[in-house]
Design a protein around this motif. Structure first.
Motif, PDB file in Angstrom:
ATOM      1  N   LEU A   5       0.434  12.693   9.854  1.00 55.01           N
ATOM      2  CA  LEU A   5       1.216  11.546  10.847  1.00 55.01           C
ATOM      3  C   LEU A   5       2.381  11.611  11.534  1.00 55.01           C
ATOM      4  O   LEU A   5       2.939  11.486  12.628  1.00 55.01           O
ATOM      5  N   LEU A   6       3.424  11.952  10.209  1.00 53.32           N
ATOM      6  CA  LEU A   6       4.717  11.215  10.898  1.00 53.32           C
ATOM      7  C   LEU A   6       5.112  12.584  11.918  1.00 53.32           C
ATOM      8  O   LEU A   6       6.744  12.055  12.453  1.00 53.32           O
ATOM      9  N   GLU A   7       4.461  13.618  11.345  1.00 56.02           N
ATOM     10  CA  GLU A   7       5.042  14.997  12.383  1.00 56.02           C
ATOM     11  C   GLU A   7       5.226  14.576  13.620  1.00 56.02           C
ATOM     12  O   GLU A   7       5.533  15.013  14.776  1.00 56.02           O
ATOM     13  N   ASN A   8       3.218  14.214  13.865  1.00 59.22           N
ATOM     14  CA  ASN A   8       3.168  13.736  14.651  1.00 59.22           C
ATOM     15  C   ASN A   8       3.776  13.081  15.700  1.00 59.22           C
ATOM     16  O   ASN A   8       3.579  12.556  17.058  1.00 59.22           O
ATOM     17  N   TYR A   9       4.103  11.835  15.248  1.00 59.89           N
ATOM     18  CA  TYR A   9       5.123  10.475  15.512  1.00 59.89           C
ATOM     19  C   TYR A   9       6.625  10.786  15.570  1.00 59.89           C
ATOM     20  O   TYR A   9       7.060  10.426  15.921  1.00 59.89           O
ATOM     21  N   ASP A  10       6.948  12.359  15.207  1.00 60.16           N
ATOM     22  CA  ASP A  10       8.245  13.481  15.032  1.00 60.16           C
ATOM     23  C   ASP A  10       9.320  12.010  14.586  1.00 60.16           C
ATOM     24  O   ASP A  10      10.658  11.368  14.738  1.00 60.16           O
ATOM     25  N   CYS A  11       8.957  11.420  12.978  1.00 58.13           N
ATOM     26  CA  CYS A  11       8.868  10.373  12.667  1.00 58.13           C
ATOM     27  C   CYS A  11       9.405  10.852  10.868  1.00 58.13           C
ATOM     28  O   CYS A  11       8.614  10.836   9.937  1.00 58.13           O
ATOM     29  N   PRO A  12      10.662  11.741  10.540  1.00 62.19           N
ATOM     30  CA  PRO A  12      10.137  12.361   9.322  1.00 62.19           C
ATOM     31  C   PRO A  12      10.141  11.312   8.240  1.00 62.19           C
ATOM     32  O   PRO A  12      11.174  10.378   8.320  1.00 62.19           O
ATOM     33  N   LEU A  13      10.037  11.214   7.507  1.00 61.91           N
ATOM     34  CA  LEU A  13      10.196  10.734   6.062  1.00 61.91           C
ATOM     35  C   LEU A  13      12.046  11.089   4.578  1.00 61.91           C
ATOM     36  O   LEU A  13      11.995  12.041   4.557  1.00 61.91           O
ATOM     37  N   VAL A  14      12.104  10.262   5.090  1.00 60.66           N
ATOM     38  CA  VAL A  14      13.623  10.841   4.379  1.00 60.66           C
ATOM     39  C   VAL A  14      13.700   9.807   3.129  1.00 60.66           C
ATOM     40  O   VAL A  14      14.833   9.544   2.171  1.00 60.66           O
ATOM     41  N   GLY A  15      13.357   8.774   2.151  1.00 63.42           N
ATOM     42  CA  GLY A  15      13.612   7.866   0.937  1.00 63.42           C
ATOM     43  C   GLY A  15      12.394   7.628   1.264  1.00 63.42           C
ATOM     44  O   GLY A  15      11.426   7.710   2.007  1.00 63.42           O
ATOM     45  N   GLY A  16      12.316   7.335  -0.480  1.00 65.39           N
ATOM     46  CA  GLY A  16      11.710   6.403  -1.754  1.00 65.39           C
ATOM     47  C   GLY A  16      10.973   6.103  -2.626  1.00 65.39           C
ATOM     48  O   GLY A  16      12.308   6.461  -3.303  1.00 65.39           O
ATOM     49  N   ASN A  17       9.894   5.545  -2.897  1.00 68.03           N
ATOM     50  CA  ASN A  17       9.881   5.878  -5.104  1.00 68.03           C
ATOM     51  C   ASN A  17       8.113   5.490  -4.975  1.00 68.03           C
ATOM     52  O   ASN A  17       7.784   4.789  -4.167  1.00 68.03           O
ATOM     53  N   ILE A  18       8.138   6.289  -6.161  1.00 67.03           N
ATOM     54  CA  ILE A  18       6.593   5.966  -6.602  1.00 67.03           C
ATOM     55  C   ILE A  18       6.688   5.320  -7.844  1.00 67.03           C
ATOM     56  O   ILE A  18       8.191   5.945  -9.011  1.00 67.03           O
ATOM     57  N   SER A  19       5.533   4.127  -8.265  1.00 66.20           N
ATOM     58  CA  SER A  19       6.208   3.256  -9.209  1.00 66.20           C
ATOM     59  C   SER A  19       4.693   2.755 -10.140  1.00 66.20           C
ATOM     60  O   SER A  19       3.882   3.005  -9.209  1.00 66.20           O
ATOM     61  N   LYS A  20       4.499   2.735 -11.192  1.00 64.45           N
ATOM     62  CA  LYS A  20       3.161   1.969 -11.313  1.00 64.45           C
ATOM     63  C   LYS A  20       3.180   0.511 -11.580  1.00 64.45           C
ATOM     64  O   LYS A  20       4.061  -0.190 -11.478  1.00 64.45           O
ATOM     65  N   GLY A  21       2.043   0.448 -11.076  1.00 69.63           N
ATOM     66  CA  GLY A  21       2.053  -0.997 -11.101  1.00 69.63           C
ATOM     67  C   GLY A  21       0.291  -1.788 -11.445  1.00 69.63           C
ATOM     68  O   GLY A  21      -0.421  -0.759 -12.036  1.00 69.63           O
ATOM     69  N   ALA A  22       0.154  -3.432 -10.121  1.00 69.47           N
ATOM     70  CA  ALA A  22      -1.220  -3.549 -11.151  1.00 69.47           C
ATOM     71  C   ALA A  22      -2.303  -3.329 -10.135  1.00 69.47           C
ATOM     72  O   ALA A  22      -3.596  -3.335 -10.411  1.00 69.47           O
ATOM     73  N   ALA A  23      -2.124  -2.861  -8.995  1.00 62.06           N
ATOM     74  CA  ALA A  23      -2.497  -2.791  -8.130  1.00 62.06           C
ATOM     75  C   ALA A  23      -1.905  -1.521  -7.079  1.00 62.06           C
ATOM     76  O   ALA A  23      -0.556  -1.886  -7.040  1.00 62.06           O
ATOM     77  N   LEU A  24      -2.820  -0.893  -5.860  1.00 57.44           N
ATOM     78  CA  LEU A  24      -1.801   0.118  -5.149  1.00 57.44           C
ATOM     79  C   LEU A  24      -1.611  -1.183  -3.883  1.00 57.44           C
ATOM     80  O   LEU A  24      -1.785  -2.039  -3.192  1.00 57.44           O
ATOM     81  N   SER A  25      -0.224  -0.671  -3.589  1.00 56.44           N
ATOM     82  CA  SER A  25       0.757  -1.455  -2.560  1.00 56.44           C
ATOM     83  C   SER A  25       1.805  -0.123  -1.863  1.00 56.44           C
ATOM     84  O   SER A  25       2.014   0.789  -2.510  1.00 56.44           O
ATOM     85  N   LEU A  26       1.636  -0.171  -0.477  1.00 57.10           N
ATOM     86  CA  LEU A  26       2.597   0.349  -0.588  1.00 57.10           C
ATOM     87  C   LEU A  26       3.889  -0.204   0.822  1.00 57.10           C
ATOM     88  O   LEU A  26       3.054  -1.581   1.096  1.00 57.10           O
ATOM     89  N   THR A  27       4.472  -0.326   0.838  1.00 59.28           N
ATOM     90  CA  THR A  27       5.784  -0.389   2.013  1.00 59.28           C
ATOM     91  C   THR A  27       6.671   0.343   2.434  1.00 59.28           C
ATOM     92  O   THR A  27       6.729   1.009   1.365  1.00 59.28           O
ATOM     93  N   MET A  28       6.730   0.374   3.537  1.00 57.65           N
ATOM     94  CA  MET A  28       7.372   1.767   4.414  1.00 57.65           C
ATOM     95  C   MET A  28       8.408   0.720   4.913  1.00 57.65           C
ATOM     96  O   MET A  28       7.796  -0.688   5.699  1.00 57.65           O
ATOM     97  N   THR A  29       9.348   0.966   5.684  1.00 51.62           N
ATOM     98  CA  THR A  29      11.080   1.007   5.938  1.00 51.62           C
ATOM     99  C   THR A  29      10.607   1.564   7.433  1.00 51.62           C
ATOM    100  O   THR A  29      10.779   3.286   7.390  1.00 51.62           O
ATOM    101  N   VAL A  30      10.440   1.424   8.261  1.00 50.48           N
ATOM    102  CA  VAL A  30      10.851   2.524   9.299  1.00 50.48           C
ATOM    103  C   VAL A  30      11.670   2.378   9.836  1.00 50.48           C
ATOM    104  O   VAL A  30      12.494   0.982  10.786  1.00 50.48           O
ATOM    105  N   ILE A  31      12.916   3.232  10.786  1.00 44.27           N
ATOM    106  CA  ILE A  31      13.676   3.448  11.151  1.00 44.27           C
ATOM    107  C   ILE A  31      12.876   3.892  13.238  1.00 44.27           C
ATOM    108  O   ILE A  31      12.300   4.639  13.030  1.00 44.27           O
ATOM    109  N   GLY A  32      13.973   3.018  14.201  1.00 38.16           N
ATOM    110  CA  GLY A  32      13.907   3.485  15.075  1.00 38.16           C
ATOM    111  C   GLY A  32      15.045   3.487  16.215  1.00 38.16           C
ATOM    112  O   GLY A  32      16.117   2.927  15.562  1.00 38.16           O
TER     113      GLY A  32
END
Length: 286
Positions: A84-111
């Motif tokens: 998807l990110l390739e199709n939108y020409d939007c590279p992933l430039v950073g992030g984090n993976i952690s352990k917690g009680a439930a599945l949660s995803l936080t994305m920050t986008v730059i335009g």
């Protein structure tokens, strides 16, 4: 990769626009949703905000909280995410993976957007036409079908694989006076445009763009209700001054989704619906 931060250069003559959204299991996607659905909804939800400003995707960061590491899930999620990110020409430039009680995803986008050309919620004037992209109401009905186990229908696909209208948003630079993406429902999000500009809106209920699939499965009256109420269609709602309305023809081409005029902005700060028989109804966001 490996550094503490990504270092990005602002494109010449452009400004950055940033947005961030968190998606939680059981709230923004169903429990045990397939990883490709989680990826699709995460990307579309976030990039739709860039589309609503008329921006080009520039990059994104993603933080994931997992209950446990399951390599097959991560592999399938990552494959869909990067496609998807390739199709939108939007590279992933950073992030984090952690352990917690439930599945949660936080994305920050730059335009990025040409300097001074970002489309905000604040520019509408009385008499401006109100338009939307695509068709409304499909996603919320699709969610009902997915909950019942149906995942292959058109409506289910609209929920599972929403599309951020990036190209449509870019095409509206210099044409739209205000814009917002429809993530909470047409009435709610159109209400935000009205509040920002100190105006109201009048919409023709029989002009709402409804898919054949939605009308066939629930009837036209119910389809109108789905289109108006809570949904996450991720279509765009925007206004165009009368003197620019002829330019909307530029959007009517096979590379972009269709656009439909559904009403106009009015001085009185109310949301009014005009029925097919000419009756005015005051509408309330749900």
């Amino acid at each position: 990769p490996g550094d503490d931060c990504a270092v990005l250069a602002a494109p010449p003559g452009k400004e950055f626009c940033f947005s961030t959204d968190t998606l939680n299991e059981g709230v923004h996607f169903l429990y045990q949703s397939p990883p490709d659905v989680v990826a699709s909804r995460t990307v579309a939800c976030n990039l739709s905000d860039i589309a609503a400003m008329g921006g080009d995707p520039y990059g994104c960061l993603l933080a994931i909280t997992l209950r446990e590491v399951k390599e097959p899930w991560l592999r399938d999620f990552s494959n869909k995410l990067f496609l998807l990110l390739e199709n939108y020409d939007c590279p992933l430039v950073g992030g984090n993976i952690s352990k917690g009680a439930a599945l949660s995803l936080t994305m920050t986008v730059i335009g990025s957007v040409p300097r001074g050309k970002a489309i905000t919620r604040y520019g509408a004037g009385a008499g401006d036409g109100i338009y939307v992209t695509g068709e409304l109401g499909d996603s919320i009905k699709g969610l009902e079908l997915v909950k019942s186990g149906e995942t292959d229908s058109y409506l289910a696909t609209r929920y599972c694989n929403p599309i951020a209208r990036i190209e449509e948003g870019k095409a509206l630079r210099g044409i739209a006076s205000s814009m917002i993406d429809i993530s909470d429902g047409l009435l709610s999000d159109l209400g935000h445009l009205c509040t920002a500009s100190g105006l109201g809106a009048e919409i023709r209920l029989d002009s709402l763009p409804l898919s054949t699939d939605l009308k066939e499965i629930c009837g036209e009256d119910s389809a109108i209700g789905f289109a108006l109420g809570q949904s996450d269609d991720y279509e765009l709602c925007f206004t165009i001054p009368k003197e620019c309305e002829q330019k909307i023809d530029y959007l009517q081409n096979p590379d972009l989704v269709s656009v439909t005029k559904i009403g106009q902005m009015i001085e009185e700060p109310k949301l009014l619906g005009l029925s097919g028989d000419g009756e005015y109804i005051e509408l309330e966001p749900t």
